[in-house]
Design an enzyme around this catalytic site. Structure first.
Site, short mmCIF file in Angstrom:
data_model
loop_
_atom_site.label_atom_id
_atom_site.label_comp_id
_atom_site.label_asym_id
_atom_site.label_seq_id
_atom_site.Cartn_x
_atom_site.Cartn_y
_atom_site.Cartn_z
N HIS A 93 -23.83 14.20 105.05
CA HIS A 93 -22.25 13.99 104.39
C HIS A 93 -22.49 13.35 102.99
CE1 HIS A 93 -22.01 9.43 105.11
NE2 HIS A 93 -22.58 9.79 106.12
N ASP A 95 -19.88 12.00 101.29
CA ASP A 95 -18.93 11.17 100.84
C ASP A 95 -19.78 10.00 101.32
OD1 ASP A 95 -18.77 11.81 103.88
OD2 ASP A 95 -16.99 10.47 103.72
N ASP A 126 -26.95 6.37 102.90
CA ASP A 126 -25.73 6.81 103.77
C ASP A 126 -24.75 7.48 103.08
OD1 ASP A 126 -23.98 7.10 105.97
OD2 ASP A 126 -23.30 5.03 105.83
N GLU A 161 -16.97 12.34 106.44
CA GLU A 161 -17.60 11.65 107.68
C GLU A 161 -17.09 10.11 107.79
OE1 GLU A 161 -20.37 9.39 110.15
OE2 GLU A 161 -19.81 8.95 108.06
N GLU A 162 -17.12 9.28 106.52
CA GLU A 162 -16.59 8.16 106.59
C GLU A 162 -15.12 7.84 106.65
OE1 GLU A 162 -19.10 5.79 106.58
OE2 GLU A 162 -20.60 6.73 105.48
N ASP A 188 -28.97 11.04 109.18
CA ASP A 188 -27.94 9.90 108.83
C ASP A 188 -28.15 8.66 109.90
OD1 ASP A 188 -25.77 8.95 107.37
OD2 ASP A 188 -24.20 10.15 108.75
N THR A 324 5.68 -19.92 100.02
CA THR A 324 6.00 -20.55 101.24
C THR A 324 6.85 -19.51 101.86
OG1 THR A 324 7.68 -21.70 100.21
CG2 THR A 324 5.69 -22.77 101.17
N ARG A 337 -15.77 0.67 119.72
CA ARG A 337 -16.83 1.72 119.83
C ARG A 337 -17.18 2.14 121.40
NH1 ARG A 337 -19.32 3.24 114.58
NH2 ARG A 337 -18.30 1.52 113.22
N HIS A 436 -22.97 0.36 103.99
CA HIS A 436 -21.38 -0.01 103.94
C HIS A 436 -21.42 -1.33 103.20
CE1 HIS A 436 -19.92 2.71 107.31
NE2 HIS A 436 -20.76 3.20 106.51
N1 BES Z 1 -24.40 7.20 109.07
C1 BES Z 1 -23.45 6.26 109.79
C2 BES Z 1 -23.76 6.11 111.24
C3 BES Z 1 -24.91 5.71 111.65
C4 BES Z 1 -25.64 4.61 110.88
C5 BES Z 1 -25.33 5.94 112.72
C6 BES Z 1 -26.78 4.07 111.34
C7 BES Z 1 -26.60 5.35 113.32
C8 BES Z 1 -27.32 4.24 112.83
C9 BES Z 1 -22.09 7.05 109.41
O1 BES Z 1 -22.05 7.30 108.04
C10 BES Z 1 -21.08 5.82 109.78
O2 BES Z 1 -20.98 4.90 109.05
N2 BES Z 1 -20.28 6.17 110.32
C11 BES Z 1 -18.90 5.53 110.71
C12 BES Z 1 -17.88 6.54 111.39
C13 BES Z 1 -16.57 6.19 111.39
C14 BES Z 1 -16.09 6.01 110.06
C15 BES Z 1 -15.92 7.49 111.77
C16 BES Z 1 -19.16 4.39 111.40
O3 BES Z 1 -20.22 4.25 112.31
O4 BES Z 1 -18.15 3.06 111.26
MN MN Z 2 -23.78 8.33 107.37
MN MN Z 3 -21.47 5.66 106.77
#
Ligand code: BES
Ligand code: MN
Ligand code: MN
Length: 463
Positions: A93, A95, A126, A161-162, A188, A324, A337, A436
């Site tokens: 991805h 993005d 990422d 993806e994000e 990823d 206030t 999750r 992130h």
């Molecule tokens: N690359 C990550 C997911 C990830 C990171 C999986 C490390 C395993 C180990 C992906 O970009 C991500 O951040 N996904 C989001 C998905 C969501 C926004 C639908 C997540 O996991 O929060």
């Molecule tokens: Mn990712």
């Molecule tokens: Mn991510």
């Protein structure tokens, strides 16, 4: 002069690869930000242009906007000229997550800087840096094999993806035949520890929701009405306080009913991983105490148990100084999750129905689904996985460990279910890469070793 191998080509061109990645990282392709739609498309075009330049065919952007979805484009490319050889679907991805809070970055999020062998920028690991490994592995193979690849390759790179991946999910559902392949390659995810080659064999799913509480016809003066009128934020806080107990056990009735216990073999393998709970608590999390369900180890809680988290509560008064007011409306962004065999639809219904039973006096509540994705566990008994461990053994000199990931990549579930193909989750991030968060980075040695691993894997798959 002898013809250079793909691995030699990659080694000789590594510096240029990093310069190109730097240019891609300068594009602030934040998919959730409506002001960045132009930049998101620019990143898509950047990837498409490079795929075309290295000799991939049928390169084009696929629009994902529909009457109900404001989408970012997919990038597609293929090269399908070795009949009889497997077809590999390379996914990534382009993005990225928002960069805020900006003031916590040591160098600006979209002005990549190299320090101590790491490249710092939003999206470095990422997933722009990891997706670029695929492109550069393909370039190296194309060049070394005289414009050919050892396997058939399709590339699909998404820009949502994000934010849940709705566009690519619809494309896979409706046009799965255009992505026909024998295996998907996804980079990823992370390595379990530095120097330790890792394959990820499971990802958690998720539901991302908003809980909105309304408590009055409008905002009220807290002196004139306080004591008689309900407060939406207190109502919301009371709801949130009932979602989890003080240990971190989720309180929704039946939420654990469908949770599948990992196999004994998997639990045994996790025990052998180099993991020190105290070090994890202090260095990686930076907290005085870990939380979570009693009776389960940390890795088990992260990888094979559901969780529920609150991300933010927009609304009310958050300006400088004091005001206030009794806010009439409060919102919480809440995600869960999921692990096999939970489903997003069932879990959302459990959340919505439970919240309806704990609505504070004077309040009304609405629970909305923003996006969702299925959990997945991937089988490892296929030769694509064996080839991956072989490739990484050559590059890292070590045996691969198998882990699950606590995060989510929504489309991986669809690859398995809709396309019916195994996925190899070969990622080269590190636990301290700040995904992130401010100061996201990608270790450049892992970038180069990742490219070499992918080159060797594709050669093995085509052998
Ligand atoms: N690359 C990550 C997911 C990830 C990171 C999986 C490390 C395993 C180990 C992906 O970009 C991500 O951040 N996904 C989001 C998905 C969501 C926004 C639908 C997540 O996991 O929060
Ligand atoms: Mn990712
Ligand atoms: Mn991510």
């Amino acid at each position: 002069m002898a013809v250079e191998s793909a691995v030699e080509f990659a080694a000789g061109n590594g510096e240029r690869f990093v310069e190109e990645l730097t240019a891609l990282l300068r594009i602030p392709s934040v998919s959730t930000d409506p002001e960045r739609v132009g930049d998101v498309r620019k990143a898509a075009q950047f990837v498409a242009d490079e795929l075309a330049r290295i000799g991939m065919e049928n390169v084009h952007l696929i629009e994902t906007t529909t009457p109900t979805h404001n989408g970012h484009p997919l990038v597609y490319a293929d090269w399908l000229h070795v009949p009889g050889k497997p077809t590999v679907l390379c996914y990534g991805h382009y993005d990225v997550q928002p960069a805020e809070p900006l003031e916590l970055w040591k160098s600006p999020a979209f002005e990549p800087e190299i320090r101590d062998g790491n490249i710092y920028a939003r999206g470095a690991v990422d997933d722009k840096g990891q997706m670029w490994m695929h492109v550069k592995a393909l370039e190296s193979l194309m060049t070394a094999h005289g414009g050919k690849l050892p396997v058939n390759v399709r590339v699909i790179v998404e820009g949502e993806e994000e934010v849940g991946g709705e566009g690519i999910a619809a494309f896979v559902r409706e046009h799965g035949d255009q992505l026909k392949a024998d295996v998907a390659l996804v980079s990823d995810t992370e390595m379990f520890a530095p120097e330790l080659p890792t394959l990820c064999v499971g990802l958690r799913g998720m539901i991302y929701t908003e809980i909105e509480v309304n408590s009055a016809r409008g905002d009220l003066h807290s002196g004139i009405f306080g004591g008689a009128a309900p407060n939406s934020f207190i109502g919301l806080a009371q709801i949130i306080a009932k979602l989890k107990d003080e240990n971190g056990r989720i309180l929704l009735p039946h939420v654990y009913d469908k949770v599948q216990q990992p196999t004994e073999a998997e639990l045994e393998a996790w025990k052998k991983l180099p993991f020190d709970e105290e070090e994890y608590r202090e260095k990686e999390v930076g907290t005085s105490a870990l939380t979570g369900e009693p009776g389960y180890g940390v890795l088990h809680r992260l990888w094979a148990r559901p969780t529920l988290e609150v991300h933010g509560m927009p609304g009310g008064f958050i300006g400088a100084g004091a005001k206030t007011v009794i806010p009439a409306k409060a919102v919480a962004k809440v995600s869960m999750r999921l692990v096999p065999d939970m489903t997003p639809a069932e879990t959302f219904a459990l959340l919505r129905d439970y919240v309806a039973t704990i609505v504070p006096k004077g309040c009304t509540v609405e629970v909305r689904m923003i996006h969702s994705g299925d959990p997945i566990v991937i089988s490892t008994d296929n030769h694509f996985v064996t080839a991956a461990t072989e490739a990484m053994k050559t590059v890292f000199g070590k045996d691969t460990v198998f882990v699950r990931g606590g995060g989510s990549i929504p489309i991986v579930g669809d690859f398995v279910r809709e396309l019916g193909i195994p996925t190899v989750l070969m990622g080269f991030g590190l636990p301290d890469d700040n995904l992130h968060a401010p100061n996201e980075k990608f270790n450049l040695s892992n970038f180069h070793r990742g490219i070499e691993s992918i080159v060797r894997w594709l050669e093995l798959v085509g052998a």
